[in-house]
Design an enzyme around this catalytic site. Sequence first.
Site, PDB file in Angstrom:
ATOM      1  CD  GLU A 116      22.393 -13.398   4.427  1.00  0.00           C
ATOM      2  OE1 GLU A 116      23.548 -13.176   4.830  1.00  0.00           O
ATOM      3  OE2 GLU A 116      22.144 -13.993   3.361  1.00  0.00           O
ATOM      4  CG  HIS A 123      25.729 -15.783   3.602  1.00  0.00           C
ATOM      5  ND1 HIS A 123      25.301 -14.548   3.211  1.00  0.00           N
ATOM      6  CD2 HIS A 123      26.667 -16.150   2.688  1.00  0.00           C
ATOM      7  CE1 HIS A 123      25.962 -14.172   2.119  1.00  0.00           C
ATOM      8  NE2 HIS A 123      26.794 -15.143   1.789  1.00  0.00           N
TER       9      HIS A 123
HETATM   10  P1  NAI Z   1      31.004 -14.619 -10.921  1.00  0.00           P
HETATM   11  O1  NAI Z   1      31.037 -13.150 -11.107  1.00  0.00           O
HETATM   12  O2  NAI Z   1      32.223 -15.410 -11.203  1.00  0.00           O
HETATM   13  O3  NAI Z   1      29.791 -15.246 -11.784  1.00  0.00           O
HETATM   14  C1  NAI Z   1      28.524 -14.667 -11.866  1.00  0.00           C
HETATM   15  C2  NAI Z   1      27.950 -15.025 -13.210  1.00  0.00           C
HETATM   16  O4  NAI Z   1      26.588 -14.591 -13.268  1.00  0.00           O
HETATM   17  C3  NAI Z   1      28.671 -14.361 -14.381  1.00  0.00           C
HETATM   18  O5  NAI Z   1      29.023 -15.329 -15.347  1.00  0.00           O
HETATM   19  C4  NAI Z   1      27.640 -13.372 -14.921  1.00  0.00           C
HETATM   20  O6  NAI Z   1      27.762 -13.163 -16.322  1.00  0.00           O
HETATM   21  C5  NAI Z   1      26.359 -14.064 -14.580  1.00  0.00           C
HETATM   22  N1  NAI Z   1      25.185 -13.185 -14.539  1.00  0.00           N
HETATM   23  C6  NAI Z   1      25.116 -11.902 -14.097  1.00  0.00           C
HETATM   24  N2  NAI Z   1      23.856 -11.439 -14.216  1.00  0.00           N
HETATM   25  C7  NAI Z   1      23.127 -12.454 -14.729  1.00  0.00           C
HETATM   26  C8  NAI Z   1      21.764 -12.583 -15.081  1.00  0.00           C
HETATM   27  N3  NAI Z   1      20.903 -11.560 -14.926  1.00  0.00           N
HETATM   28  N4  NAI Z   1      21.347 -13.750 -15.610  1.00  0.00           N
HETATM   29  C9  NAI Z   1      22.221 -14.785 -15.785  1.00  0.00           C
HETATM   30  N5  NAI Z   1      23.528 -14.716 -15.470  1.00  0.00           N
HETATM   31  C10 NAI Z   1      23.969 -13.564 -14.943  1.00  0.00           C
HETATM   32  O7  NAI Z   1      30.531 -14.835  -9.401  1.00  0.00           O
HETATM   33  P2  NAI Z   1      30.797 -16.106  -8.492  1.00  0.00           P
HETATM   34  O8  NAI Z   1      32.092 -15.976  -7.797  1.00  0.00           O
HETATM   35  O9  NAI Z   1      30.504 -17.330  -9.254  1.00  0.00           O
HETATM   36  O10 NAI Z   1      29.649 -15.867  -7.378  1.00  0.00           O
HETATM   37  C11 NAI Z   1      28.277 -16.027  -7.707  1.00  0.00           C
HETATM   38  C12 NAI Z   1      27.414 -15.581  -6.535  1.00  0.00           C
HETATM   39  O11 NAI Z   1      27.706 -16.354  -5.375  1.00  0.00           O
HETATM   40  C13 NAI Z   1      27.621 -14.121  -6.118  1.00  0.00           C
HETATM   41  O12 NAI Z   1      26.354 -13.537  -5.880  1.00  0.00           O
HETATM   42  C14 NAI Z   1      28.349 -14.210  -4.789  1.00  0.00           C
HETATM   43  O13 NAI Z   1      28.029 -13.115  -3.946  1.00  0.00           O
HETATM   44  C15 NAI Z   1      27.770 -15.498  -4.240  1.00  0.00           C
HETATM   45  N6  NAI Z   1      28.611 -16.144  -3.223  1.00  0.00           N
HETATM   46  C16 NAI Z   1      27.986 -16.711  -2.151  1.00  0.00           C
HETATM   47  C17 NAI Z   1      28.729 -17.338  -1.169  1.00  0.00           C
HETATM   48  C18 NAI Z   1      28.045 -17.984  -0.010  1.00  0.00           C
HETATM   49  O14 NAI Z   1      28.671 -18.099   1.055  1.00  0.00           O
HETATM   50  N7  NAI Z   1      26.823 -18.417  -0.140  1.00  0.00           N
HETATM   51  C19 NAI Z   1      30.206 -17.378  -1.221  1.00  0.00           C
HETATM   52  C20 NAI Z   1      30.760 -16.856  -2.460  1.00  0.00           C
HETATM   53  C21 NAI Z   1      29.969 -16.232  -3.403  1.00  0.00           C
END
Ligand code: NAI
Length: 408
Positions: A262, A285
């Site tokens: 990015e 993003h």
């Molecule tokens: P979180 O930590 O609350 O949830 C992530 C989930 O993924 C957890 O339940 C975990 O057990 C699961 N997980 C981990 N590895 C896995 C795998 N190999 N297979 C299946 N499930 C798996 O995180 P949150 O807050 O929900 O964020 C999720 C993603 O969104 C992160 O990568 C974060 O960086 C991204 N994000 C993107 C934003 C954007 O502006 N596009 C803004 C905020 C977050």
Amino acid sequence: MLNPVHILLTENIHPVAKERLESEGFVVDLLTHSPGEDELLKLLPNYQVLGLRSKTEISEKILKANPHLLCIGAFCIGTNQVNLKTAKSLGVPVFNAPHSNTRSVAELVISEMIALCRQLCDRNTKAHLGEWVKSADGSREIRGKTLGIIGYGHIGSQLSVLAENLGLRVVFYDIVKKLPLGNAQAMRSLSELLEASDFISLHVPETPQTMNMIAASQLKQMKKGSFLINASRGTVVAIEDLVLFLKSKHIAGCAIDVFPYEPSSNKEKFETPLQGLPNVILTPHVGGSTEEAQYAIGLEVAESFRRFIRIGSSSGAVNFPNVDLPSRPSVSRLLNVHKNEPGVLGEINGLISKAGANIQAQYLATDDKIGYLIVDIEVNDGHGLAQEIQKLSRSIKTRVVLAVPPEP
Ligand code: NAI
């Protein structure tokens, strides 16, 4: 230590943070820009707490020149801009706000599902160019379709609730066992989810396991005519493979907010092989970038500051043992960060006992490098004792909070 505590907020952090911290009696100065190293070296001796966003780099040099800092707050998600290791070695916790933008991401995904099903972006572009494409072909409602969520954490589960309210059936896959919300259904494997879903939305972190977790073999398992949405991390989808499946029309469209590479600023040109393909929504993003999220981040980090300064609670710190402490108006609270080595606790307790101070409660959290010890004692003023504890060779930082205030 300056009294009242002086806080420097940089990078135009949402004004709600300043308001909240000032209402606590702290002195808060706000910079609209991101200060460089020289400016920080000049400014920081006048402050005990620093707030920043993603652009302000906090190097080892800055930290070592300002060991008096109580804590640092990243008013964003990432904390790579701060040298976390050095901050920890100096007893400085770094807070961030990882979940204040959860709802914003979930809302973007909902809007994208509808937009993909109606080819909204292509039709909008054509209408701007003077083309009138009135047709129902390939346009569908999202009601009754199946949404497959990969990663049922904060964002995935929030999306699940919103999607069900719009009449979608929700299935999810997570490596950790999660309680399904509403009528959502956990799938036993990723393959099962890929085969069942009309939309796949990714909400996993960046880990070695999630690297290219959606590549050719997974895209092949997705239903013909289904859609892919990725607002998680750019490395999770193999973009070149996705391009092939879009061109063959196996995948009917996608919405991608995050990319393997990015641009570092709005001035840098953005390039991806997805550009120019039909029914492909590309966003820079911005999944979590809303004014509401900025406001929530301002409040979340300001609250972490308040709880650490006034009570000593370090919960939410990314580089520091996490402790959630009760308030106790009738005690003096000694807060000591020390090297996690055998015998330190004995030395500290020896000094407390020598001072004749009665211990009301003691809490300890450690990681491999440091220990965070909290001792509630019945004395009117623990400053002398704190100075003695700080003189121990393995003490890193010691302070006292007098009359730990009740929660507001
Ligand atoms: P979180 O930590 O609350 O949830 C992530 C989930 O993924 C957890 O339940 C975990 O057990 C699961 N997980 C981990 N590895 C896995 C795998 N190999 N297979 C299946 N499930 C798996 O995180 P949150 O807050 O929900 O964020 C999720 C993603 O969104 C992160 O990568 C974060 O960086 C991204 N994000 C993107 C934003 C954007 O502006 N596009 C803004 C905020 C977050």
